[in-house]
Every structure is written in structure tokens, then in C-alpha cells.
Design a protein around this motif. Sequence first.
Motif, short mmCIF file in Angstrom:
data_model
loop_
_atom_site.label_atom_id
_atom_site.label_comp_id
_atom_site.label_asym_id
_atom_site.label_seq_id
_atom_site.Cartn_x
_atom_site.Cartn_y
_atom_site.Cartn_z
N UNK A 1 0.83 -1.18 0.00
CA UNK A 1 0.00 0.00 0.00
C UNK A 1 0.88 1.25 0.00
N UNK A 2 0.30 2.34 -0.45
CA UNK A 2 1.00 3.62 -0.49
C UNK A 2 0.50 4.51 0.64
N UNK A 3 1.43 5.11 1.36
CA UNK A 3 1.07 6.07 2.40
C UNK A 3 1.33 7.48 1.89
N UNK A 4 0.44 8.40 2.25
CA UNK A 4 0.52 9.76 1.73
C UNK A 4 0.47 10.76 2.88
N UNK A 5 1.33 11.76 2.82
CA UNK A 5 1.35 12.82 3.83
C UNK A 5 1.38 14.16 3.14
N UNK A 6 0.36 14.97 3.40
CA UNK A 6 0.28 16.31 2.81
C UNK A 6 0.98 17.33 3.69
N UNK A 7 1.41 18.41 3.06
CA UNK A 7 2.02 19.51 3.79
C UNK A 7 1.81 20.80 3.02
N UNK A 8 2.00 21.92 3.71
CA UNK A 8 2.00 23.21 3.03
C UNK A 8 0.70 23.97 3.05
N UNK A 9 -0.31 23.48 3.71
CA UNK A 9 -1.55 24.24 3.76
C UNK A 9 -1.41 25.46 4.63
N UNK A 10 -2.47 26.22 4.72
CA UNK A 10 -2.45 27.42 5.55
C UNK A 10 -3.38 28.47 5.00
N UNK A 11 -3.09 29.70 5.35
CA UNK A 11 -3.95 30.82 4.96
C UNK A 11 -3.30 31.60 3.83
N UNK A 12 -4.03 31.74 2.75
CA UNK A 12 -3.56 32.54 1.64
C UNK A 12 -4.44 33.76 1.47
N UNK A 13 -4.02 34.64 0.61
CA UNK A 13 -4.79 35.85 0.33
C UNK A 13 -5.41 35.76 -1.05
N UNK A 14 -6.57 36.36 -1.19
CA UNK A 14 -7.23 36.39 -2.49
C UNK A 14 -6.30 36.98 -3.53
N UNK A 15 -6.17 36.30 -4.63
CA UNK A 15 -5.27 36.75 -5.68
C UNK A 15 -3.85 36.26 -5.51
N UNK A 16 -3.54 35.71 -4.38
CA UNK A 16 -2.20 35.23 -4.09
C UNK A 16 -2.00 33.77 -4.45
N UNK A 17 -0.95 33.20 -3.89
CA UNK A 17 -0.57 31.83 -4.24
C UNK A 17 -0.25 31.01 -2.99
N UNK A 18 -0.46 29.74 -3.12
CA UNK A 18 -0.06 28.76 -2.11
C UNK A 18 0.38 27.50 -2.84
N UNK A 19 1.27 26.77 -2.21
CA UNK A 19 1.64 25.47 -2.78
C UNK A 19 1.52 24.42 -1.69
N UNK A 20 0.87 23.35 -2.01
CA UNK A 20 0.78 22.22 -1.10
C UNK A 20 1.45 21.02 -1.76
N UNK A 21 1.95 20.14 -0.90
CA UNK A 21 2.71 18.99 -1.40
C UNK A 21 2.22 17.71 -0.73
N UNK A 22 2.55 16.61 -1.36
CA UNK A 22 2.16 15.31 -0.83
C UNK A 22 3.31 14.34 -1.07
N UNK A 23 3.82 13.79 0.01
CA UNK A 23 4.91 12.83 -0.08
C UNK A 23 4.36 11.41 0.02
N UNK A 24 4.74 10.58 -0.92
CA UNK A 24 4.29 9.19 -0.92
C UNK A 24 5.40 8.29 -0.41
N UNK A 25 5.01 7.24 0.30
CA UNK A 25 5.96 6.24 0.76
C UNK A 25 5.31 4.88 0.66
N UNK A 26 6.09 3.86 0.92
CA UNK A 26 5.56 2.51 0.80
C UNK A 26 5.76 1.97 -0.61
#
Length: 128
Positions: A1-26
Motif C-alpha cells: 500500500x501507499x502512504x501519503x502525507x500532505x504539507x504546506x496548507x495554511x492561509x492565503x490571500x485572495x489573488x495570491x498563491x499557495x503550494x501544497x505537497x504530498x509525499x508518498x511512501x511505501x
Amino acid sequence: QVQLVESGGGLGQAGGSLRISCAASGRTSRIYAMGWFRQAPGKERESVATINWSDGNTYYADSVKGRFTISREHAKNTVHLQMNSLNPEAPAFYYCAARETLGSRVFRWGVEADFDSWGQGTQVAVSS
């Protein structure tokens, strides 16, 4: 099976940018595709973007086309979601998902039931 862990969320501003990531293992060698889904309070989970792990083909929901970009890094077994031109909206949890070996099972881009593994989610909110 594959395990997944997300990171990088939070509060952004309208018109701005955010990046989230997901690391897979297994059993990452079995990954056929990875995707991002999101769920806001009181709403159903919806597909945001999907990427074919080997050839990089992508699928986007109409609501994010031209603003969000999904990408993958094979060396790090990681998938990213770059979110630009953020719209002000209620907080939502973004979930990473992986589809393992295609085999005889059909795979439909962005269909929740066709993914095998899920992360815990990371919350994203956008202020106006």
C-alpha cells in the motif's frame, strides 16, 4: 500500500498563491496516478487535479483550470499543487490520493472511487 502525507496548507490571500505537497511512501513503484481533492464544510469532496505518474498527463477541474498546476517529482515521490490567483472562499481540506497499478480496473480522471490511498488532508483557507 501507499502512504501519503500532505504539507504546506495554511492561509492565503485572495489573488495570491499557495503550494501544497504530498509525499508518498511505501509501495510507490505501484503508483499509476496521483490526485488532489478538496472538501469544504457541508460539501462533498470534489476533484481538483490529477496527474499520471509516468507520463505527466494532467486533468483539472474546470473551476481551477488556468490557476492551479499539479506536478510530480519522481526522485522525491512527491506531488505538488501550485495554486495561483486564489479565490476567497471558506476553508477546505485538500486531500492527496494515489491510484495504484492500473491492472484490469478502469481509471477515470478525478473520480474519487478510482483512487486507492488517501492522505489525512491539509487545510487551506483564503482571506479576502
